[in-house]
Design a protein around this motif. Structure first.
Motif, PDB file in Angstrom:
ATOM      1  N   MET A   1       0.844  -1.187   0.000  1.00 22.58           N
ATOM      2  CA  MET A   1       0.000   0.000   0.000  1.00 22.58           C
ATOM      3  C   MET A   1       0.880   1.238   0.000  1.00 22.58           C
ATOM      4  N   SER A   2       0.419   2.342   0.584  1.00 24.45           N
ATOM      5  CA  SER A   2       1.216   3.557   0.630  1.00 24.45           C
ATOM      6  C   SER A   2       2.497   3.320   1.412  1.00 24.45           C
ATOM      7  N   ARG A   3       3.429   4.229   1.322  1.00 22.17           N
ATOM      8  CA  ARG A   3       4.712   4.061   1.976  1.00 22.17           C
ATOM      9  C   ARG A   3       4.522   3.935   3.477  1.00 22.17           C
ATOM     10  N   MET A   4       5.289   3.019   4.093  1.00 17.25           N
ATOM     11  CA  MET A   4       5.216   2.840   5.531  1.00 17.25           C
ATOM     12  C   MET A   4       5.554   4.155   6.224  1.00 17.25           C
ATOM     13  N   GLY A   5       4.737   4.537   7.204  1.00 12.35           N
ATOM     14  CA  GLY A   5       4.979   5.767   7.928  1.00 12.35           C
ATOM     15  C   GLY A   5       4.195   6.959   7.415  1.00 12.35           C
ATOM     16  N   ASP A   6       3.481   6.811   6.279  1.00 10.71           N
ATOM     17  CA  ASP A   6       2.628   7.896   5.790  1.00 10.71           C
ATOM     18  C   ASP A   6       1.590   8.244   6.857  1.00 10.71           C
ATOM     19  N   VAL A   7       1.350   9.532   7.057  1.00 14.71           N
ATOM     20  CA  VAL A   7       0.403   9.970   8.089  1.00 14.71           C
ATOM     21  C   VAL A   7      -0.669  10.859   7.466  1.00 14.71           C
ATOM     22  N   LEU A   8      -1.919  10.582   7.815  1.00 16.99           N
ATOM     23  CA  LEU A   8      -3.041  11.408   7.385  1.00 16.99           C
ATOM     24  C   LEU A   8      -3.650  12.015   8.643  1.00 16.99           C
ATOM     25  N   ALA A  14      -4.942  11.243  14.042  1.00 20.56           N
ATOM     26  CA  ALA A  14      -4.075  11.072  12.875  1.00 20.56           C
ATOM     27  C   ALA A  14      -3.891   9.576  12.640  1.00 20.56           C
ATOM     28  N   TRP A  15      -3.951   9.174  11.366  1.00 19.78           N
ATOM     29  CA  TRP A  15      -3.772   7.772  11.004  1.00 19.78           C
ATOM     30  C   TRP A  15      -2.397   7.599  10.378  1.00 19.78           C
ATOM     31  N   GLU A  16      -1.618   6.671  10.914  1.00 20.32           N
ATOM     32  CA  GLU A  16      -0.315   6.344  10.351  1.00 20.32           C
ATOM     33  C   GLU A  16      -0.420   4.974   9.686  1.00 20.32           C
ATOM     34  N   PHE A  17      -0.116   4.933   8.402  1.00 21.06           N
ATOM     35  CA  PHE A  17      -0.285   3.715   7.618  1.00 21.06           C
ATOM     36  C   PHE A  17       1.008   2.903   7.619  1.00 21.06           C
ATOM     37  N   GLU A  18       0.899   1.643   8.047  1.00 20.50           N
ATOM     38  CA  GLU A  18       2.033   0.745   8.086  1.00 20.50           C
ATOM     39  C   GLU A  18       1.755  -0.447   7.176  1.00 20.50           C
ATOM     40  N   VAL A  22      -2.899  -0.030  10.723  1.00 21.20           N
ATOM     41  CA  VAL A  22      -3.064   1.423  10.788  1.00 21.20           C
ATOM     42  C   VAL A  22      -2.953   1.810  12.258  1.00 21.20           C
ATOM     43  N   LEU A  23      -2.033   2.713  12.566  1.00 20.65           N
ATOM     44  CA  LEU A  23      -1.873   3.195  13.931  1.00 20.65           C
ATOM     45  C   LEU A  23      -2.639   4.518  14.048  1.00 20.65           C
ATOM     46  N   ILE A  24      -3.651   4.529  14.916  1.00 22.00           N
ATOM     47  CA  ILE A  24      -4.470   5.724  15.102  1.00 22.00           C
ATOM     48  C   ILE A  24      -4.075   6.384  16.414  1.00 22.00           C
ATOM     49  N   ARG A  25      -3.656   7.640  16.318  1.00 24.18           N
ATOM     50  CA  ARG A  25      -3.308   8.413  17.510  1.00 24.18           C
ATOM     51  C   ARG A  25      -4.332   9.527  17.700  1.00 24.18           C
ATOM     52  N   TYR A  26      -4.857   9.620  18.918  1.00 24.23           N
ATOM     53  CA  TYR A  26      -5.885  10.616  19.221  1.00 24.23           C
ATOM     54  C   TYR A  26      -5.283  11.807  19.950  1.00 24.23           C
ATOM     55  N   GLU A  27      -5.724  13.011  19.586  1.00 27.56           N
ATOM     56  CA  GLU A  27      -5.236  14.218  20.245  1.00 27.56           C
ATOM     57  C   GLU A  27      -5.779  14.306  21.670  1.00 27.56           C
ATOM     58  N   GLY A  40      -6.010   7.071  23.794  1.00 28.42           N
ATOM     59  CA  GLY A  40      -4.645   7.438  23.461  1.00 28.42           C
ATOM     60  C   GLY A  40      -4.255   7.076  22.043  1.00 28.42           C
ATOM     61  N   GLU A  41      -4.141   5.803  21.767  1.00 30.22           N
ATOM     62  CA  GLU A  41      -3.861   5.324  20.426  1.00 30.22           C
ATOM     63  C   GLU A  41      -4.349   3.883  20.287  1.00 30.22           C
ATOM     64  N   ARG A  42      -4.577   3.465  19.045  1.00 19.68           N
ATOM     65  CA  ARG A  42      -5.017   2.089  18.767  1.00 19.68           C
ATOM     66  C   ARG A  42      -4.318   1.613  17.504  1.00 19.68           C
ATOM     67  N   ARG A  43      -3.744   0.433  17.598  1.00 18.69           N
ATOM     68  CA  ARG A  43      -3.156  -0.192  16.419  1.00 18.69           C
ATOM     69  C   ARG A  43      -4.179  -1.177  15.856  1.00 18.69           C
ATOM     70  N   VAL A  44      -4.564  -0.949  14.609  1.00 16.64           N
ATOM     71  CA  VAL A  44      -5.619  -1.756  13.990  1.00 16.64           C
ATOM     72  C   VAL A  44      -5.016  -2.599  12.858  1.00 16.64           C
ATOM     73  N   PRO A  45      -4.884  -3.900  13.042  1.00 15.59           N
ATOM     74  CA  PRO A  45      -4.366  -4.744  11.963  1.00 15.59           C
ATOM     75  C   PRO A  45      -5.284  -4.680  10.756  1.00 15.59           C
ATOM     76  N   LEU A  46      -4.714  -4.745   9.560  1.00 16.28           N
ATOM     77  CA  LEU A  46      -5.539  -4.731   8.353  1.00 16.28           C
ATOM     78  C   LEU A  46      -6.495  -5.916   8.347  1.00 16.28           C
ATOM     79  N   SER A  47      -6.111  -7.001   9.011  1.00 18.42           N
ATOM     80  CA  SER A  47      -6.969  -8.191   9.065  1.00 18.42           C
ATOM     81  C   SER A  47      -8.240  -7.947   9.862  1.00 18.42           C
ATOM     82  N   ALA A  48      -8.271  -6.842  10.654  1.00 19.95           N
ATOM     83  CA  ALA A  48      -9.461  -6.530  11.452  1.00 19.95           C
ATOM     84  C   ALA A  48     -10.446  -5.653  10.699  1.00 19.95           C
ATOM     85  N   ILE A  49     -10.010  -5.097   9.547  1.00 19.52           N
ATOM     86  CA  ILE A  49     -10.834  -4.143   8.803  1.00 19.52           C
ATOM     87  C   ILE A  49     -11.573  -4.840   7.663  1.00 19.52           C
TER      88      ILE A  49
END
Length: 283
Positions: A1-8, A14-18, A22-27, A40-49
């Motif tokens: 997929m997109s480059r590892m470490g890309d952040v939206l 903010a979602w960081e794509f690995e 997807v690592l989701i960090r909340y403000e 705080g943050e949640r790491r979501v495996p692609l297998s869960a989506i």
């Protein structure tokens, strides 16, 4: 997929794509919902989506949302559809001028997804213990192995007070039942193996009752998710406990009491209608 470490980055998160997640960090800003701050943050495996959507939002925004497979996240399982839209941990709101970029990431994610059916285990980590919060009638604590309820004499019913403070080993539980404190008669109930739960939550020594300012979502829901994850990991899945139907006389009494609260202005018309329908459905 997109480059590892890309952040939206969007509003409140903010979602960081690995490569596999997807690592989701909340403000932690004042405008960020308290539940998201608590996570705080949640790491979501692609297998869960199971899917990704992009839709127009309010006031010049677009909304990117990850749809999780049923059974993949203990937080969503415990919430059971009761979360308000703004507290959805898998919803990223962005300015409308970033729609093209959001669409790119949505397409990239979709191209990496596989299974979409129910997950046979939790794939997203639950909030870790120890956890505790204050309910209206007691303090709930969880150390990873045991759930404890310590009653408050100012709020606990006579039935709970007579039963005394309670401790429940994870191995003795089959699940949890969480009803949001943002609706009428919210509570957290532990489902015990081989034990039928009393119809009235305030008489159940395996439950704590919420109230105004007690058991807020950002405290009680992560607690419920943490307990649920521990129960599921302790052994094979156990069929859900079916709550017994209430006695018609008890239903009539609860509706009468609800009507008194409504007439006193303590319950809105909408809350009265919804709760009355729920009570009648239990007959």
């Amino acid at each position: 997929m997109s480059r590892m470490g890309d952040v939206l980055a969007g509003f409140h998160a903010a979602w960081e794509f690995e490569s596999d997640s997807v690592l989701i960090r909340y403000e932690r800003g004042m405008r960020t919902p308290k539940l998201l701050q608590a996570l705080g943050e949640r790491r979501v495996p692609l297998s869960a989506i199971s899917g990704v959507t992009l839709s127009p939002g309010k006031r010049g925004t677009v909304v990117l949302r990850a749809e999780l497979r049923p059974g993949a996240d203990p937080l969503l399982e415990a919430a059971d559809g009761q979360l308000k839209e703004g507290c959805d941990p898998y919803r990223l709101v962005l300015p409308a001028d970033r729609e093209t970029l959001a669409e790119y990431y949505a397409d990239e994610l979709k191209g990496q997804l596989g299974e979409s059916g129910p997950a046979d285990r939790f794939l997203v980590a639950a909030p870790e213990p120890p956890r505790s919060f204050k309910a209206y009638d007691g303090k709930a604590s969880f150390d990873g192995r045991t759930v404890s309820f310590r009653w408050f004499w100012t709020g606990a019913s006579s039935a709970k007070w007579k039963a005394g403070d309670q401790s429940f080993a994870i191995s003795d539980l089959t699940g949890v039942e969480w009803r949001s404190p943002e609706v009428f008669e919210g509570y957290l109930r532990l489902l015990r193996r081989g034990v039928d739960s009393p119809a009235q939550v305030d008489h159940d020594p395996a439950a704590v009752v919420f109230g105004l300012g007690y058991g807020p979502v950002h405290e009680s829901l992560p607690f419920a998710a943490s307990v649920l994850a521990a129960v599921r990991s302790a052994g094979p899945a156990v069929p859900a406990v079916v709550a017994p139907r209430r006695d018609p006389a008890d239903i009539a009494e609860r509706i009468r009491h609800l009507g008194e609260l409504h007439q006193a202005g303590l319950v809105t018309d909408e809350e009265f209608s919804v709760k009355k329908a729920q009570l009648l459905a239990e007959l």
